[in-house]
Motif scaffolding. Structure first.
Motif, PDB file in Angstrom:
ATOM      1  N   GLY A   1      20.728  -4.605   5.619  1.00 25.82           N
ATOM      2  CA  GLY A   1      21.443  -4.870   6.723  1.00 25.82           C
ATOM      3  C   GLY A   1      21.467  -6.498   6.954  1.00 25.82           C
ATOM      4  O   GLY A   1      20.572  -7.101   6.442  1.00 25.82           O
ATOM      5  N   GLU A   2      22.211  -6.862   7.814  1.00 25.77           N
ATOM      6  CA  GLU A   2      22.254  -8.429   8.277  1.00 25.77           C
ATOM      7  C   GLU A   2      22.239  -8.476   9.844  1.00 25.77           C
ATOM      8  O   GLU A   2      22.941  -7.569  10.326  1.00 25.77           O
ATOM      9  CB  GLU A   2      23.425  -9.130   7.861  1.00 25.77           C
ATOM     10  N   ALA A   3      21.686  -9.268  10.333  1.00 23.59           N
ATOM     11  CA  ALA A   3      21.466  -9.403  11.833  1.00 23.59           C
ATOM     12  C   ALA A   3      21.528 -10.872  12.019  1.00 23.59           C
ATOM     13  O   ALA A   3      21.022 -11.708  11.546  1.00 23.59           O
ATOM     14  CB  ALA A   3      20.246  -8.910  12.486  1.00 23.59           C
ATOM     15  N   GLU A   4      22.264 -11.180  13.442  1.00 25.16           N
ATOM     16  CA  GLU A   4      22.430 -12.381  13.918  1.00 25.16           C
ATOM     17  C   GLU A   4      21.669 -12.789  15.038  1.00 25.16           C
ATOM     18  O   GLU A   4      21.698 -14.125  15.407  1.00 25.16           O
ATOM     19  CB  GLU A   4      23.963 -12.787  14.178  1.00 25.16           C
ATOM     20  N   SER A   5      20.818 -12.047  15.513  1.00 29.07           N
ATOM     21  CA  SER A   5      20.209 -12.335  16.768  1.00 29.07           C
ATOM     22  C   SER A   5      18.989 -11.183  16.419  1.00 29.07           C
ATOM     23  O   SER A   5      18.831 -10.453  15.767  1.00 29.07           O
ATOM     24  CB  SER A   5      20.896 -11.920  18.014  1.00 29.07           C
ATOM     25  N   GLY A   6      17.899 -11.939  17.491  1.00 29.98           N
ATOM     26  CA  GLY A   6      16.804 -11.192  17.560  1.00 29.98           C
ATOM     27  C   GLY A   6      16.756  -9.769  17.970  1.00 29.98           C
ATOM     28  O   GLY A   6      16.210  -8.587  17.602  1.00 29.98           O
ATOM     29  N   GLU A   7      17.808  -9.552  18.939  1.00 35.17           N
ATOM     30  CA  GLU A   7      18.198  -8.335  19.691  1.00 35.17           C
ATOM     31  C   GLU A   7      18.655  -7.361  18.636  1.00 35.17           C
ATOM     32  O   GLU A   7      18.228  -6.174  18.443  1.00 35.17           O
ATOM     33  CB  GLU A   7      19.123  -8.488  20.739  1.00 35.17           C
ATOM     34  N   GLN A   8      19.431  -7.723  17.597  1.00 35.05           N
ATOM     35  CA  GLN A   8      20.102  -7.037  16.682  1.00 35.05           C
ATOM     36  C   GLN A   8      19.226  -6.785  15.631  1.00 35.05           C
ATOM     37  O   GLN A   8      19.188  -5.500  15.029  1.00 35.05           O
ATOM     38  CB  GLN A   8      21.482  -7.801  16.314  1.00 35.05           C
ATOM     39  N   ALA A   9      18.199  -7.585  15.556  1.00 30.83           N
ATOM     40  CA  ALA A   9      17.276  -7.375  14.426  1.00 30.83           C
ATOM     41  C   ALA A   9      16.336  -6.231  14.774  1.00 30.83           C
ATOM     42  O   ALA A   9      16.053  -5.250  13.935  1.00 30.83           O
ATOM     43  CB  ALA A   9      16.423  -8.596  14.192  1.00 30.83           C
ATOM     44  N   VAL A  10      15.977  -6.148  16.126  1.00 27.09           N
ATOM     45  CA  VAL A  10      15.115  -5.031  16.660  1.00 27.09           C
ATOM     46  C   VAL A  10      15.978  -3.639  16.374  1.00 27.09           C
ATOM     47  O   VAL A  10      15.579  -2.599  16.024  1.00 27.09           O
ATOM     48  CB  VAL A  10      14.706  -5.235  18.084  1.00 27.09           C
ATOM     49  N   GLU A  11      17.144  -3.696  16.772  1.00 24.10           N
ATOM     50  CA  GLU A  11      17.966  -2.425  16.608  1.00 24.10           C
ATOM     51  C   GLU A  11      18.161  -1.869  15.418  1.00 24.10           C
ATOM     52  O   GLU A  11      18.038  -0.635  14.861  1.00 24.10           O
ATOM     53  CB  GLU A  11      19.317  -2.632  17.428  1.00 24.10           C
ATOM     54  N   LEU A  12      18.394  -3.012  14.298  1.00 24.71           N
ATOM     55  CA  LEU A  12      18.764  -2.552  12.993  1.00 24.71           C
ATOM     56  C   LEU A  12      17.280  -2.264  12.219  1.00 24.71           C
ATOM     57  O   LEU A  12      17.163  -1.293  11.384  1.00 24.71           O
ATOM     58  CB  LEU A  12      19.426  -3.802  12.098  1.00 24.71           C
ATOM     59  N   ALA A  13      16.493  -2.821  12.709  1.00 24.79           N
ATOM     60  CA  ALA A  13      14.998  -2.478  12.013  1.00 24.79           C
ATOM     61  C   ALA A  13      14.757  -0.989  12.372  1.00 24.79           C
ATOM     62  O   ALA A  13      14.109  -0.303  11.544  1.00 24.79           O
ATOM     63  CB  ALA A  13      13.619  -3.481  12.524  1.00 24.79           C
ATOM     64  N   ALA A  14      15.094  -0.545  13.483  1.00 21.56           N
ATOM     65  CA  ALA A  14      14.876   0.988  13.837  1.00 21.56           C
ATOM     66  C   ALA A  14      15.769   1.815  13.013  1.00 21.56           C
ATOM     67  O   ALA A  14      15.158   2.824  12.693  1.00 21.56           O
ATOM     68  CB  ALA A  14      14.750   0.831  15.468  1.00 21.56           C
ATOM     69  N   GLN A  15      16.892   1.424  13.012  1.00 25.59           N
ATOM     70  CA  GLN A  15      17.884   2.116  12.331  1.00 25.59           C
ATOM     71  C   GLN A  15      17.901   2.354  10.925  1.00 25.59           C
ATOM     72  O   GLN A  15      17.836   3.278  10.262  1.00 25.59           O
ATOM     73  CB  GLN A  15      19.338   1.716  12.576  1.00 25.59           C
ATOM     74  N   ARG A  16      17.550   1.113  10.062  1.00 23.36           N
ATOM     75  CA  ARG A  16      17.391   1.050   8.681  1.00 23.36           C
ATOM     76  C   ARG A  16      16.114   1.142   7.977  1.00 23.36           C
ATOM     77  O   ARG A  16      16.062   1.376   6.849  1.00 23.36           O
ATOM     78  CB  ARG A  16      18.177  -0.199   8.297  1.00 23.36           C
ATOM     79  N   ARG A  17      15.065   0.864   8.817  1.00 24.64           N
ATOM     80  CA  ARG A  17      13.810   0.989   8.510  1.00 24.64           C
ATOM     81  C   ARG A  17      13.481   0.158   7.216  1.00 24.64           C
ATOM     82  O   ARG A  17      13.170   0.822   5.985  1.00 24.64           O
ATOM     83  CB  ARG A  17      13.390   2.369   8.180  1.00 24.64           C
ATOM     84  N   PRO A  18      13.971  -1.073   6.916  1.00 26.64           N
ATOM     85  CA  PRO A  18      13.655  -2.120   5.885  1.00 26.64           C
ATOM     86  C   PRO A  18      12.259  -2.092   5.470  1.00 26.64           C
ATOM     87  O   PRO A  18      11.249  -1.972   6.236  1.00 26.64           O
ATOM     88  CB  PRO A  18      14.147  -3.509   6.294  1.00 26.64           C
ATOM     89  N   ASP A  19      11.805  -2.333   4.252  1.00 23.86           N
ATOM     90  CA  ASP A  19      10.710  -2.573   3.706  1.00 23.86           C
ATOM     91  C   ASP A  19      10.221  -4.171   4.071  1.00 23.86           C
ATOM     92  O   ASP A  19       8.911  -4.449   4.494  1.00 23.86           O
ATOM     93  CB  ASP A  19      10.383  -2.584   2.244  1.00 23.86           C
TER      94      ASP A  19
END
Length: 220
Positions: free
Chosen positions: A31-49
């Motif tokens: 995934g890719e995020a353009e903001s800290g808020e989006q990063a928090v959301e995607l990290a929870a959804q995608r669970r990256p390493d």
């Protein structure tokens, strides 16, 4: 195959990093995020390493996003690799204390980028001992000096103190095992117990504690 979440507010940088990582055979972009808020959301959804996190973001910056992600992530937690334009960025110490596993300059060559991702994905810190010491000494020196607080380390056994000291010097588990003449499995056990007792989420935080408490002197 380690999965990577890319966080940067500049689309060209995100696209470039994504293309480089996707071209490897052993890394993947989740995934890719353009903001800290989006990063928090995607990290929870995608669970990256691994999360490649720009340290300077509009709104919620990379440090705040890192702290939020690591505070709420279910085990195993992602490893956060901070992206910065300067090796002595004013936010570096804060990011280290928030639990970032390492730092990477944005002009880093691709092969070093890939090696950095693999390094933090494996659970190690990115920088070499000399770099670790330079970064931490620089930013602790800018903070108000405080007396050592050995009481904070009182829950640790002598061996756990030895391990914390060596982590503070930037040594890997294998190097610690060789230094103390014990197995890497034993080192891992000591590391896990030490971090649990001190309520730490990453080796980077352990390094900061080693300096903050005076376990390692920040100046000769």
């Amino acid at each position: 195959m380690p999965s990577v979440l890319i966080v940067d507010d500049q689309v060209l940088i995100r696209s470039g990093l994504s293309a480089l990582i996707r071209a490897t055979q052993d890394l993947d972009v989740c995934g890719e995020a353009e903001s800290g808020e989006q990063a928090v959301e995607l990290a929870a959804q995608r669970r990256p390493d691994v999360i490649l996190m720009d340290i300077r973001l509009p709104g919620m910056d990379g440090v705040a996003a890192t702290e939020r992600i690591l505070a709420t992530a279910e085990p195993p937690q992602p490893r956060v690799l901070m992206l910065t334009s300067y090796d002595l960025d004013d936010h570096v110490y804060a990011a280290l204390r928030a639990g970032a596993s390492g730092f990477l300059l944005k002009d880093t060559p691709p092969e070093r980028l890939f090696a950095a991702i693999r390094t933090v994905a494996a659970g190690d810190m990115l920088f070499a001992p000399t770099v670790t010491r330079r970064l931490i000494e620089t930013y602790l020196d800018r903070r108000t000096p405080a007396a050592p607080t050995p009481a904070k380390l009182s829950p640790l056994t002598d061996r756990e103190l030895d391990v914390l000291t060596l982590i503070g010097q930037g040594l890997s588990n294998l190097e610690i095992a060789e230094k103390l003449t014990i197995s890497t499995a034993t080192v891992k056990t000591h590391v896990n117990r030490m971090m649990s007792k001190l309520d730490l989420r990453s080796r980077a935080q352990a390094v900061a504690v080693a300096y903050e408490t005076g376990l390692i002197a920040t100046a000769p």
